[in-house]
Scaffold this active site. Structure first.
Site, short mmCIF file in Angstrom:
data_model
loop_
_atom_site.label_atom_id
_atom_site.label_comp_id
_atom_site.label_asym_id
_atom_site.label_seq_id
_atom_site.Cartn_x
_atom_site.Cartn_y
_atom_site.Cartn_z
N GLY A 16 -21.41 106.23 -8.79
CA GLY A 16 -20.06 105.93 -9.28
C GLY A 16 -20.09 104.80 -10.29
N VAL A 28 -29.62 93.57 -20.08
CA VAL A 28 -30.97 94.15 -20.01
C VAL A 28 -31.52 94.32 -21.43
CG1 VAL A 28 -32.25 96.27 -19.45
CG2 VAL A 28 -30.64 95.31 -17.78
N ARG A 30 -30.64 92.92 -24.32
CA ARG A 30 -30.85 91.67 -25.09
C ARG A 30 -32.02 90.86 -24.51
NH1 ARG A 30 -25.28 90.63 -27.78
NH2 ARG A 30 -25.33 92.50 -29.07
N ARG A 77 -23.88 111.92 -10.65
CA ARG A 77 -24.49 112.17 -9.35
C ARG A 77 -25.44 113.35 -9.64
NH1 ARG A 77 -21.60 108.22 -6.25
NH2 ARG A 77 -19.38 108.47 -6.57
N ASP A 108 -26.57 102.17 -3.36
CA ASP A 108 -27.74 102.37 -2.48
C ASP A 108 -28.33 103.77 -2.61
OD1 ASP A 108 -25.56 103.48 -1.22
OD2 ASP A 108 -26.06 102.73 0.77
N THR A 131 -21.68 98.76 -7.95
CA THR A 131 -20.75 99.64 -7.22
C THR A 131 -19.53 98.82 -6.84
OG1 THR A 131 -20.34 100.77 -5.11
CG2 THR A 131 -22.15 99.20 -5.11
N ASP A 133 -17.98 99.14 -4.18
CA ASP A 133 -17.85 99.11 -2.72
C ASP A 133 -18.31 97.80 -2.07
OD1 ASP A 133 -16.96 101.71 -2.99
OD2 ASP A 133 -18.92 102.59 -2.56
N ASP A 135 -21.07 97.13 -0.72
CA ASP A 135 -21.70 97.43 0.57
C ASP A 135 -23.21 97.25 0.56
OD1 ASP A 135 -22.09 99.50 -1.19
OD2 ASP A 135 -21.70 101.10 0.24
N ARG A 177 -15.88 103.90 0.25
CA ARG A 177 -16.80 104.81 0.96
C ARG A 177 -16.78 104.48 2.44
NH1 ARG A 177 -22.51 106.72 -1.59
NH2 ARG A 177 -21.16 107.42 -3.27
N LYS A 217 11.63 91.68 13.97
CA LYS A 217 11.70 90.36 13.30
C LYS A 217 12.38 90.47 11.94
CE LYS A 217 7.36 89.52 13.67
NZ LYS A 217 6.01 89.02 13.66
N ARG A 252 5.92 106.14 2.76
CA ARG A 252 5.32 106.79 1.58
C ARG A 252 3.82 106.51 1.62
NH1 ARG A 252 9.83 108.19 1.27
NH2 ARG A 252 11.24 108.30 -0.53
P1 ADP Z 1 -24.54 105.36 -5.39
O1 ADP Z 1 -25.78 105.03 -6.13
O2 ADP Z 1 -23.31 104.78 -6.04
O3 ADP Z 1 -24.65 105.08 -3.92
P2 ADP Z 1 -24.92 108.20 -4.85
O4 ADP Z 1 -25.10 108.05 -3.37
O5 ADP Z 1 -24.12 109.36 -5.33
O6 ADP Z 1 -24.28 106.93 -5.55
O7 ADP Z 1 -26.40 108.29 -5.48
C1 ADP Z 1 -26.55 108.41 -6.88
C2 ADP Z 1 -27.70 109.34 -7.16
O8 ADP Z 1 -28.90 108.80 -6.61
C3 ADP Z 1 -27.61 110.73 -6.54
O9 ADP Z 1 -26.78 111.61 -7.27
C4 ADP Z 1 -29.06 111.16 -6.59
O10 ADP Z 1 -29.42 111.54 -7.91
C5 ADP Z 1 -29.78 109.86 -6.25
N1 ADP Z 1 -30.05 109.82 -4.82
C6 ADP Z 1 -29.22 109.47 -3.81
N2 ADP Z 1 -29.83 109.59 -2.62
C7 ADP Z 1 -31.08 110.02 -2.87
C8 ADP Z 1 -32.21 110.34 -2.05
N3 ADP Z 1 -32.16 110.24 -0.73
N4 ADP Z 1 -33.34 110.76 -2.68
C9 ADP Z 1 -33.40 110.85 -4.01
N5 ADP Z 1 -32.38 110.58 -4.83
C10 ADP Z 1 -31.23 110.16 -4.28
O1 F6P Z 2 -19.14 104.39 -4.57
C1 F6P Z 2 -18.01 104.23 -5.37
C2 F6P Z 2 -16.92 105.19 -4.96
O2 F6P Z 2 -15.81 105.02 -5.81
C3 F6P Z 2 -16.51 105.12 -3.50
O3 F6P Z 2 -15.64 104.04 -3.25
C4 F6P Z 2 -15.89 106.47 -3.28
O4 F6P Z 2 -16.01 106.87 -1.93
C5 F6P Z 2 -16.71 107.37 -4.16
O5 F6P Z 2 -17.36 106.55 -5.12
C6 F6P Z 2 -15.91 108.43 -4.87
O6 F6P Z 2 -16.78 109.21 -5.59
P1 F6P Z 2 -16.34 110.41 -6.53
O7 F6P Z 2 -15.77 109.82 -7.75
O8 F6P Z 2 -17.62 111.14 -6.81
O9 F6P Z 2 -15.35 111.20 -5.76
#
Ligand code: ADP
Ligand code: F6P
Length: 328
Positions: A16, A28, A30, A77, A108, A131, A133, A135, A177, A217, A252
């Site tokens: 993302g 990176v 520069r 992705r 991650d 990211t 998130d 996390d 996430r 309240k 809502r």
């Molecule tokens: P983020 O890096 O934000 O956590 P994703 O989980 O979608 O986002 O991972 C990004 C990309 O990293 C994936 O589309 C894939 O190309 C690669 N990736 C994720 N998990 C693995 C894995 N277990 N092995 C190899 N490549 C991975």
């Molecule tokens: O990891 C960033 C993030 O925006 C998360 O907060 C969310 O769960 C996910 O990506 C949404 O991904 P996508 O845009 O592929 O639906």
């Protein structure tokens, strides 16, 4: 066996997008040029490695991008990268393009892919946490988190106006996430009446009793922040359950969605991205591979991908209670 000298590095953004990724790319590029290294930008993350989408980058390639959201290199992705054969093709394409080392900016999941490239082929890779998130283990903050929470806060402040004017309870769904960082920080900063995060068990009956207490309240409106994925769905599912118990409340649901990923990065995100981009290139030059570069207590920290991928940054659960106390 001595390792090949690094003369040309690649940089890509994956997963993302997050505000500040451009500032990291700029840093990176520069820093590499400052150290007499050539730079190749990889388009669309791991897809670009597989499809040989490389472009030479100079200092002017990254002019005026520090304030821009998104990523000029584009992101993706790329499920194919989970396939070992595809990673071999990616490795061969990197060698063919004379790219000696790689900086991966992502979350991650991206580091899991980077780790496999590093381990299966001994290819030099360094990661930068990008990211919204927040996390990722090994850094106090990830690039994009600060901007995302500021976006969420400004949106919730606006919703509060309508909530007050019409006596409405808003269920506001935020991203994250599996992590409650965005929800918890947004809730505290907007004075939300309740917060639902994945790290703390959600008790709908308790939530309803809070809402009834608030009404007694004389609180006529409210904001309930719901982390996405909460209670098996998100804010819609939570609101439906509450509605069956409190049918007379006007409610809502608003899902903030991808606006949280966009926009000009905050000062904090620009600074963090600039420092991490610089340190990532330095790490490659120093031969530190297979690590993520982070900042903890103002110090640069190198966390092996194995650890960065297997652990998570944790919210402070006390903040959940504090948030409720402060909204009494
Ligand atoms: P983020 O890096 O934000 O956590 P994703 O989980 O979608 O986002 O991972 C990004 C990309 O990293 C994936 O589309 C894939 O190309 C690669 N990736 C994720 N998990 C693995 C894995 N277990 N092995 C190899 N490549 C991975
Ligand atoms: O990891 C960033 C993030 O925006 C998360 O907060 C969310 O769960 C996910 O990506 C949404 O991904 P996508 O845009 O592929 O639906």
């Amino acid at each position: 066996m001595s390792r090949k000298k690094i003369c040309r590095i690649g940089v890509l953004t994956s997963g993302g997008d997050a505000p500040g990724m451009n500032a990291a790319i700029r840093s990176v590029v520069r820093t590499a040029i400052y150290n007499n290294l050539e730079v190749a930008g990889v388009i669309r993350g791991y897809s670009g490695l597989i499809n040989k989408q490389f472009m030479s980058m100079q200092s002017h390639s990254v002019s005026k991008i520090i304030s821009q959201g998104g990523t000029i290199l584009k992101s993706s992705r790329c499920p194919e990268f989970r396939d070992r054969e595809m990673r071999k093709i990616a490795y061969e394409n990197l060698r063919e393009a004379c790219i000696d080392a790689l900086v991966v900016i992502g979350g991650d999941g991206s580091f899991r892919g980077a780790n496999l490239l590093y381990k299966e082929h001994g290819y030099p890779v360094v990661g930068i946490p990008g990211t919204i998130d927040n996390d990722i283990y090994g850094t106090d903050f990830t690039i994009g988190f600060d901007t995302a929470i500021n976006t969420a806060v400004s949106a919730v402040d606006k919703l509060r106006d309508t909530a007050d004017s019409h006596n409405i309870i808003f269920f506001v769904e935020v991203m994250g996430r599996d992590s409650g960082f965005i929800a918890l920080n947004t809730a505290i900063a907007t004075g939300a009446e309740a917060t639902l995060v994945p790290e703390v068990h959600t008790d709908i009956d308790k939530l309803c009793s809070y809402m009834e207490l608030d009404r007694r309240k004389n609180k006529t409106s409210g904001i309930i922040i719901v982390a996405e994925g909460e209670d098996g769905g998100g804010a819609i599912e939570v609101a439906e359950k509450v509605k069956t118990r409190l049918p007379n409340y006007e409610m809502r649901v608003t899902t903030l969605g991808h606006i949280q990923r966009g926009g000009s990065p905050s000062c904090n995100d620009r600074v963090l991205a600039s420092i991490l981009g610089h340190e990532a290139v330095n790490a490659l030059i120093q031969g530190r591979f297979g690590v993520m570069v982070g900042q903890m207590q103002n110090q640069t920290v190198y966390t092996p991908f194995d650890e960065a991928c297997s652990r998570h940054n944790e919210i402070n659960k006390n903040w959940h209670e504090i948030s409720r106390i402060l909204s009494l």
